[in-house]
Design an enzyme around this catalytic site. Structure first.
Site: not given
Ligand code: FAD
Ligand code: NAI
Length: 467
Positions: A182, A238, A446
């Site tokens: 991961a 695994v 903004h």
């Protein structure tokens, strides 16, 4: 083509080609030796560029499928994977051709063959047709990059059991994709195939995703990915993967050992890290030292244990990132030209190009705690940012970590829309030793996502406005 050269660079990835161009700009006579047919290394051929092309295209597909309707756009997207792969290939070609053009423009001689160090100042090149040539130079820079780390007992065939290279070339969407690791590759390429319809399970040895990343960010990110349909098997390993018929059978067990379970998948992606690539370079014979992780040992000027031979990029210590390799390429070229080349390793941003993106620079909370540095954290959610709200991309937050005494920014961690672009202003403020107050008092346009960075900085002094 001719020698002798001031500099020979072995490997034309982001480290090597940037080094060659900078050295040429500084007046050196430069050659580059590359064993691939194209320039750009892992990054342009089988890494950063093709993965971002597929992330972009699969994101567009997912947007069209799941998010267009709420904006009043009705479409029924159909996946044409062959065309998506062609889109990727075209992007890669544009980039690698661009590097070839830049090398030519900067009068860098290039040799397509495998380079071997024959001693200080001597590089042997073996061309694909078996012919050889010896080149002479005052300086040699090794920039041979890295390769996929293999998992003992699992054979990568790049069809059913793939590395990132095979995962970028799949010709059909796997029904079930099992990812081992991961880390960045697992999450990015897992995202590509998840968005295109695969059922994705990620098996991770540790009890968290993204080791090394700020734990708060990793935890939130895992929840977001689970909402997208990812399944995580943390604290698991695994132990084998075998091709059986059209699929793969993989055995999974707890990291500490225990009951073994067999999982079936159409494709297994091995993404457990990368290792420095030094095969065939003749390092041992040349007397060049490696560390315990097979990385070339260099001093603060990137010089190896042999005078006149230098190394940069994935093949030396540090994060395996293209921009780190590039900056080292520039620094070593400047050092060799008598200038003061330098890389600030405290300010190297790192990005995961998922949706939302994750971007980080500087220290994590865990690192600050371990170092005993007192810090203040300011956090601002995209849920409270006007632009994110209107775009409906409100997942995630910006977190600014500042020194409690000096207010100097020590780390910035972002999950959210366009995090890859937002992190640049954090890197600039940190490069200049700026404070959270400097960031907070800078006028931000903004409505922009960057206002979330400003608000997180304001929040360090508990004075965010929109929260
Ligand atoms: P490389 O890019 O690996 O280049 C080395 C070159 O040297 C290769 O072309 C190789 O053929 C050549 N070579 C090796 N040995 C010899 C020899 N003896 N003679 C001649 N040539 C030789 N990083 C990021 O920053 N952002 C990303 O988004 C990103 N995405 C990635 C996605 C994937 C799937 C992968 C695998 C990696 C990704 N990376 C990313 C990491 C990035 O690709 C590497 O950090 C970067 O390419 C390292 O650059 P480099 O110049 O050190 O080596
Ligand atoms: P990684 O180091 O990011 O992650 C590997 C993961 O595999 C870790 O979480 C690790 O704990 C786990 N792992 C290791 N052994 C295992 C095992 N036996 N079973 C289960 N899990 C195991 O490596 P990754 O993802 O392969 O990427 C390699 C490099 O490529 C990274 O260093 C990264 O810097 C670079 N990269 C960068 C990208 C970016 O900047 N966006 C994108 C892709 C790669």
């Amino acid at each position: 083509m001719s020698g002798p050269y001031d500099l020979i660079v072995i490997g034309s990835g982001p480290g090597g080609y940037v080094c060659a161009i900078r050295a040429s700009q500084l007046g050196m006579k430069v050659a580059i030796v590359e064993k691939r047919n194209t320039h750009g290394g892992t990054c342009l051929n089988v890494g950063c560029i093709p993965s971002k092309a597929l992330l972009h295209a699969s994101h567009a597909f997912d947007e069209a499928k799941s998010h267009f309707s709420k904006m009043g756009i009705s479409v029924s997207p159909q996946l044409d994977l062959e065309q998506m792969q062609a889109f990727k290939a075209e992007g890669v070609k544009g980039n690698v051709d661009g590097v070839a053009f830049l090398l030519k423009k900067n009068k860098v001689d290039h040799y397509h063959g495998t380079g071997k160090i024959l001693g200080a100042g001597k590089v042997g090149v073996t061309f694909i047709n078996g012919e050889t040539e010896t080149l002479d130079a005052r300086f040699i820079v090794i920039a041979t990059g890295s390769d996929v780390a293999q998992l003992p007992g699992i054979t990568i065939d790049e069809t059913a059991i793939v590395s990132s290279t095979g995962a970028l070339e799949l010709t059909s969407v796997p029904r079930k994709l099992l990812v081992i690791g991961a880390g960045v590759i697992g999450l990015e390429l897992g995202s590509v195939w998840r968005r295109l319809g695969a059922d994705v399970t990620i098996v991770e040895y540790l009890d968290r995703i993204l080791p090394g990343m700020d734990a708060d960010v990793a935890k939130s990110f895992q929840r977001i990915l689970e909402k997208q349909g990812f399944t995580f098997r943390l604290g698991s390993k695994v132990t084998s993967a075998t091709v059986q018929g059209d699929g793969v059978a993989a055995t999974v067990e707890p990291a500490a050992g225990g009951a073994v379970e067999t999982l079936g998948a159409d494709v297994v992606l091995v993404a457990i890290g990368r290792v420095p690539y030094t095969d065939g370079l003749g390092l041992v014979e040349a007397g060049i030292s490696l560390d315990g992780r097979k990385r070339i040992v260099v001093d603060t000027h990137f010089q190896t244990s042999v005078m006149g031979v230098y190394a940069i990029g994935d093949v030396i210590a540090g994060p395996m990132l293209a921009h780190k390799a590039e900056d080292e390429g520039v620094a070593v070229a400047e050092i060799l030209s008598g200038q003061a080349g330098h890389v600030n390793y405290d300010v190297i941003p790192s990005v995961i190009y998922t949706s939302p993106e994750v971007a980080t620079v500087g220290k994590t909370e865990e690192e600050l705690k371990a170092a005993g540095i007192a810090y203040t954290s300011g956090k601002f959610p995209f849920l409270a940012n006007g632009r994110a709200k209107v775009n409906r991309t409100t997942e995630g937050f910006v977190k600014v970590l500042a020194d409690s005494t000096t207010d100097r920014v020590l780390g910035v961690h972002i999950i959210g829309p366009n995090a890859s672009e937002l992190i640049a202003e954090a890197a600039v403020i940190m490069e200049f030793g700026g404070s959270a107050e400097d960031l907070a008092r800078t006028c931000h346009a903004h409505p922009t996502l960057s206002e979330a960075v400003k608000e997180a900085a304001l929040s360090v002094a508990t004075r965010a406005i929109h929260m």
